[in-house]
Motif scaffolding. Structure first.
Motif, short mmCIF file in Angstrom:
data_model
loop_
_atom_site.label_atom_id
_atom_site.label_comp_id
_atom_site.label_asym_id
_atom_site.label_seq_id
_atom_site.Cartn_x
_atom_site.Cartn_y
_atom_site.Cartn_z
N GLU A 230 0.95 -1.43 0.13
CA GLU A 230 -0.06 -0.14 -0.24
C GLU A 230 0.86 1.04 -0.04
OE1 GLU A 230 -2.91 0.20 2.95
OE2 GLU A 230 -3.45 -2.17 2.81
N ILE A 231 2.06 1.03 0.26
CA ILE A 231 2.78 2.04 0.96
C ILE A 231 3.50 2.48 -0.69
CG2 ILE A 231 5.02 3.07 2.07
CD1 ILE A 231 4.17 2.18 4.22
N SER A 232 3.79 1.72 -1.19
CA SER A 232 4.31 1.90 -2.10
C SER A 232 3.41 2.55 -3.60
CB SER A 232 4.90 0.61 -2.78
OG SER A 232 6.27 0.49 -3.83
N LYS A 233 2.03 2.03 -3.36
CA LYS A 233 1.48 2.59 -4.04
C LYS A 233 1.71 3.99 -3.30
CE LYS A 233 -1.73 2.60 -7.00
NZ LYS A 233 -1.57 4.18 -7.47
N LYS A 234 0.99 4.15 -2.69
CA LYS A 234 1.15 6.17 -2.16
C LYS A 234 2.29 6.81 -2.35
CE LYS A 234 -1.90 5.17 2.60
NZ LYS A 234 -1.62 5.20 3.77
N LEU A 235 3.70 6.30 -2.50
CA LEU A 235 4.50 7.06 -3.00
C LEU A 235 4.85 7.05 -4.31
CD1 LEU A 235 7.29 4.63 -0.71
CD2 LEU A 235 6.08 7.69 -0.56
N GLU A 236 3.95 6.19 -5.94
CA GLU A 236 3.97 5.87 -7.03
C GLU A 236 2.71 7.39 -6.99
OE1 GLU A 236 2.75 2.46 -8.89
OE2 GLU A 236 2.56 3.26 -10.54
#
Lengths: 215, 215, 215
Positions: free
Chosen positions: B49-55
């Protein structure tokens, strides 16, 4: 606003630089086509010949850069700031270095079978060099700033795609390639190819910086 | 001394750039906090989820850069040289790229357990982005040059610490990690994190260069 | 043409920068000599001592850079554009970083026996730093532009040679080194050494850019 920008309204500027930049752009396209041919071939002899040709074309590029430097020494009034002409020539050199470098690594590391990701990134490198050449062609006529900006946006988009393919290919190598040394070899060749698109993005950055200075 | 420096004494300069740089700084802090949260979590779903938010936040950063470019196109008088505004925006983009890149590699390479060194460098990235944001905030008021210089010194110091931890972590991998592929994975993630602090140092270099030009 | 170029005909320019650049050049030569000594030694204790000395000399370099920045803060008229002095100092810093970095990696990764390629590249690094120092020495007297250009050409040529040796050495590692972790270690040390010559080329690029601006 620099003095240069004031001068540009009443001093004729030397036009010798533009044909040289156009030659540099055409040379990159030729290199990108050869790299594409190489990764699409399974014939090691052909790949070796292409690598040799790419080395020659890299020297052609070096000669163009050298001529740009000679013109910089000769011309008092340049079409835009002298250091930007220098930066643009250097960034074009870097693209040529990495296109040749990718081919050279395949040759040196004896990569026998180029991967699907290599084929896809070589398409993107060709696309990026075409946009670079277009932008360089438009540079002589700053009335078409929009065309240059469009090419820069497209170069950035191509670089993003190459980045994505590179990441996915490396992830696949980590997932499926059990021999670490083979993994490193493929990763290094892919990395040189991805760097070639990064360097096209650097060219776009120099071009954008020239545009904002002369806006 | 550029014409710009002469103009600055009698021409009101457009202030629209400063809020955009402040937004870029705030965006980097948010990204660094998320990366820190990610490496401190063992829950793969949360990390995904965090990786998606960072994108998404990387795209937010791209939009801010795009607005800075639009303002450059609109404004004749800029608070400092146009090419420096461009260089500053580009260097901030690079920081965002590597913060997202570190998280993305963890995800792509299926790094299950972030190492202690990753946790420590993520703290340093957060610290560096905070100094970057402070310096960007002070930029609107060149009376506080000292504050900007101090932030740049701190960014350099943080980068040195990250460098040291990275070197030590890689040395430990060479000493204790016997699986070459695992070693490469961890090294690559650490390397993206260390690059994020390098890019903060590049921001500091652009800021210092702006200060020396406008001193 | 910048205002700076106009001023240069009637304003005495501060000469304090030149001795500092000369010190930076001399410091790089000393570092390159130590690195050469280190890769030619099989005595681990001596290599450890040299690595410590290189760390000290890197700090010496940082101090010189700091003094250049202090002078930039003090001097209104600089011998060439302020941002170029800044860029030149930064690029010299980078050379020092990678010379120390190469030695540091050998130490950290416990590389017991430096390879023939390392010995050869260390010779080239020394050669490159000597040309850098020559160019910096000539900088105070822009009458000798030809000498600076010659040094830059030589630096480029040395970098090409280092590149070639590096490529060949990595190809050999892929061919003969069957232990992936050992392969990575050697590759990383060679890579830091090759980067040191790349950074000398960056110095040459900054110098060339200064020359074209002040031509």
């Amino acid at each position: 606003m620099s003095l240069n920008s004031i001068f540009q309204y009443f001093v004729p500027k030397d036009k010798k630089f533009f044909p040289l930049f156009e030659q540099a752009g055409a040379n990159l396209i030729e290199m990108a086509k050869l790299l594409k041919e190489s990764v699409n071939s399974t014939n090691l002899e052909i790949r070796k010949e292409i690598s040799k040709k790419l080395e020659d074309l890299e020297h052609t590029g070096d000669n163009i850069t050298h001529q740009i430097h000679l013109e910089l020494g000769r011309n008092f009034i340049t079409p835009f700031d002298r250091e930007d002409i220098h930066a643009l020539a250097s960034s074009l050199d870097d693209v040529a270095d990495f296109i040749h470098g990718a081919s050279n690594r395949m040759e040196l590391y004896k990569v026998e079978k180029p991967s699907q990701a290599m084929i896809e990134i070589s398409d993107l490198i060709l696309e990026a060099t075409e946009h670079v050449a277009t932008a360089l062609y438009e540079l002589k006529d700053l009335k078409n700033i929009r065309n240059i900006t469009d090419s820069c946006v497209r170069i950035n988009s191509v670089e993003n795609k190459a980045d994505y393919i590179f990441d996915k290919a490396v992830a696949d190598l980590f997932e499926y390639e059990k021999d670490a040394i083979t993994l490193i070899k493929y990763k290094e060749v892919l990395s040189a190819m991805e760097d070639a698109t990064d360097k096209c993005e650097d060219v776009a950055n120099v071009l954008e910086s020239i545009l904002v200075k002369n806006a």
